[in-house]
Design an enzyme around this catalytic site. Structure first.
Site, mmCIF file in Angstrom:
data_model
loop_
_atom_site.group_PDB
_atom_site.id
_atom_site.type_symbol
_atom_site.label_atom_id
_atom_site.label_comp_id
_atom_site.label_asym_id
_atom_site.label_seq_id
_atom_site.Cartn_x
_atom_site.Cartn_y
_atom_site.Cartn_z
ATOM 1 N N ARG A 298 -0.370 26.997 57.357
ATOM 2 C CA ARG A 298 -0.951 26.031 56.419
ATOM 3 C C ARG A 298 -1.731 26.734 55.316
ATOM 4 N NH1 ARG A 298 -2.509 21.718 61.236
ATOM 5 N NH2 ARG A 298 -0.417 20.809 61.340
ATOM 6 N N TYR A 442 6.285 20.523 54.209
ATOM 7 C CA TYR A 442 6.366 21.263 55.480
ATOM 8 C C TYR A 442 5.005 21.760 55.953
ATOM 9 C CZ TYR A 442 7.265 25.588 52.618
ATOM 10 O OH TYR A 442 7.246 26.623 51.739
ATOM 11 N N GLU A 443 5.008 22.250 57.201
ATOM 12 C CA GLU A 443 3.782 22.638 57.915
ATOM 13 C C GLU A 443 2.796 21.488 58.044
ATOM 14 O OE1 GLU A 443 4.271 25.135 59.418
ATOM 15 O OE2 GLU A 443 5.784 26.112 58.199
ATOM 16 N N GLY A 444 3.332 20.292 58.261
ATOM 17 C CA GLY A 444 2.517 19.086 58.333
ATOM 18 C C GLY A 444 2.368 18.495 56.952
ATOM 19 N N GLN A 449 -2.194 16.231 56.973
ATOM 20 C CA GLN A 449 -3.391 17.033 56.712
ATOM 21 C C GLN A 449 -4.593 16.127 56.445
ATOM 22 O OE1 GLN A 449 -3.039 20.258 57.247
ATOM 23 N NE2 GLN A 449 -0.843 19.924 57.464
#
Length: 596
Positions: A298, A442-444, A449
């Site tokens: 992140r 991506y990555e949440g 977030q």
């Protein structure tokens, strides 16, 4: 195709004048010898590598993309990628911030962070191949067995082997509790893993000797949901005890995704057909271990967007100074030319300053967080380590979501400066817009977030972490509140700090009655807090610039004017965002799904 010049002067300002990293690092035994000369030398050499080796491959790599051989189940990266990676490894760049115990150079995260900005500005798609290895390294270092560390970490540190994270499956994205991949124990302590993963960045390629996949799967009789997930290390080639690669493991790329951007990176569908792996950490505790990787990723995604913001701004600025179009509304500015350069027009300046301010704010913010990571990992005082860890936890979702949101705006504005030429691929600007868009996903996703920030990081501890950060803001406001020259920065900063406190309490009270209130407020709330962070850092940088404005260095004048633009043009978004966050869930949830 355009140009990229690493912004070393601003990086040095952030590191040496704003953060005073040399003094901060002296408190950390592992980095006490890292001085300004070392930092500057690394920045200068990194600038050469990224601008001379990686940047020329960015446009060509985007146009060519990756090549999947379905028969051989292999992926070939664009022309020049493999050779550039060898230069990266030979130059020792992979080992920059890694532990000397495993062959690393032991330099601080805050310096590696600046290098990664350069990497991402020059070529985000290429940078994803070695970038993911850092997350795998951190995860194994934290949760791996001594044998796993001995066998795998030196290879990751050297860059000979790379890493991936294999989470997502076709039927589930963020909700990992739904995953179906299975792991069956073997008598020798290994596991046999079967399943399918999608969207695996750098899942298969030809740049490194081996690829280490960190795979989430379920063991027999595992609890349902996220409490029943385990983490496994699944190498592409099974390693021999001496560290050489052995037989091929049946984890293969079934296809590479056709996607909007980052064409130079292989986004793979990975099939595990009885692949051999080894558990990392404890059974059913895989998410705890993987969160080390995910948090590193992140932060990395935030750096991707900072890199794109900077390079898009640089090229738009060059174009705006060169492109002739119309005359200035306030009178001719270039009488020797048939028209004025478009940088004389107010709205072109607005677009350029938007990108410039978002780049400089993100650089200060991300460098600050990277320094807190160094303090979390290496300060001798346990209380200092805990405070740094809490702050990193609070700010990580803002790094990921706020910087990537802003980069989507900034790259679009930079493309707009070019007019129709920005939409044409030969200029390279539309690639930055396409590449920037994935960073919000991506990555949440940025919604995830936002929920993490408001729900887990703030409301779950009754705002304790946020209050600690708020105390720093208040102390700065009180210290500088009587300075007339600082009032244009300190007054709005203080006001926003108070508004964030009231907004947080209001949402928390509503959430007791209806949890949907958190989901309804989370996205605008994160942007409000993001602006609080930027306002705090811009105000501090303005104080330094004011103190040195008579030095004759035009850099400080530019910093002041950029800060004034931020407070006048970007900060006011907070008024709208606060109204959105306060508006509640009813306007979103009242409409029956059948009536959409």
């Amino acid at each position: 195709m355009g140009q990229y010049v690493a912004p070393i002067r601003d990086m040095q300002f952030v590191l040496h004048e704003f953060l005073k990293v040399e003094d901060q690092l002296k408190e950390l035994p592992a980095h006490a010898e890292t001085d300004a000369d070392i930092i500057n030398q690394v920045l200068e050499e990194g600038a050469k590598f990224t601008s001379e080796v990686l940047f020329p491959l960015n446009h060509s790599g985007d146009r060519e993309g990756c090549h999947h051989d379905a028969q051989a189940k292999t992926v070939t990266t664009p022309k020049g990628y493999k050779e550039a990676y060898k230069q990266y490894v030979d130059g020792g760049w992979a080992a920059l911030a890694c532990d000397p115990e495993f062959g690393g150079q032991g330099l601080p995260v805050v310096l590696n962070n600046s290098f990664y900005e350069m990497l991402n500005s020059s070529n985000q798609a290429w940078t994803m191949y070695p970038g993911l290895s850092h997350g795998a390294y951190e995860c194994l270092k934290e949760h791996g067995t001594d044998e796993q560390k001995r066998l795998y970490l030196p290879k990751l540190v050297s860059g000979e082997w790379t890493g991936t994270m294999c989470l997502t499956e076709p039927h589930c994205g963020t909700d990992l509790g739904l995953l179906r991949s299975k792991a069956i124990p073997n008598e020798d302590g290994s596991w046999t893993i079967t399943g399918n993963k999608i969207f695996i960045s750098a899942g298969e390629h030809d740049m490194s000797e081996n690829i280490l996949h960190l795979v989430l799967a379920r063991v027999p009789d595992a609890p349902e949901g996220s409490k029943g997930i385990s983490l496994f290390l699944v190498p592409k080639f099974l390693p021999n005890q001496d560290g050489t690669v052995g037989e091929r493991n049946p984890i293969f790329c079934g296809a590479i995704e056709e996607k909007m951007g980052i064409h130079g990176n292989s986004t793979c569908q990975m099939n595990l057909d009885g692949a051999k792996g080894w558990i990392i950490g404890q059974p059913n505790k895989g998410l705890n271990a993987m969160f080390v990787f995910m948090n590193a990723a992140r932060l990395g995604v935030g750096m991707q967007s900072l890199g794109l913001t900077e390079v898009a701004y640089q090229n738009a600025l060059v174009y705006a100074k060169d492109r002739l179009q119309m005359r200035s509304l306030s009178g001719v500015k270039a009488p020797d030319k048939p028209a004025d350069p478009i940088i004389v027009h107010p709205d072109v300046r607005r677009m350029l300053l938007t990108a410039k301010a978002y780049a400089e704010g993100a650089r200060a913010f991300s460098s600050y967080v990277a320094l807190q990571i160094d303090r979390e990992l290496g300060h001798p005082d346990e209380e200092v380590r805990k405070e740094a860890a809490d702050e990193v936890a609070l700010l990580t979702p803002i790094i990921k979501a706020f910087i990537t949101d802003n980069a989507w705006v900034a790259t679009s504005e930079a493309m707009q400066v070019y007019g129709g030429h920005g939409y044409i691929s030969e200029w390279g600007m539309e690639q930055y817009v396409r590449d920037a868009r994935i960073n919000l996903i991506y990555e949440g996703t940025n919604t995830i977030q936002s929920l993490d920030l408001l729900g887990r990081k703030i409301l779950m501890d009754n705002g304790a972490k946020l209050r600690k950060f708020g105390e720093k803001v208040r102390a700065f406001v009180e210290e500088n509140g009587t300075d007339e020259a600082m009032s244009e920065f300190v007054t709005p900063l203080g006001e926003l700090g108070e508004k964030v406190g009231k907004l947080t309490m209001e949402i928390g009270m509503k959430a007791f009655q209806n949890q949907d209130e958190v989901g309804a407020a989370a996205v605008p709330y994160l942007r409000v807090v993001g602006h609080l962070v930027y306002s705090y850092f811009f105000a501090q940088m303005a104080k330094i610039a004011l103190e040195k404005k008579d030095s004759g260095d035009k850099f400080y004048e530019a910093k002041l004017q950029t800060t004034r633009f931020y407070f006048a043009r970007l900060y006011p978004e907070t008024a709208m965002l606060i109204r959105q966050a306060r508006s509640g869930a009813a306007n979103l949830m009242a409409l029956d799904a059948d009536l959409f």
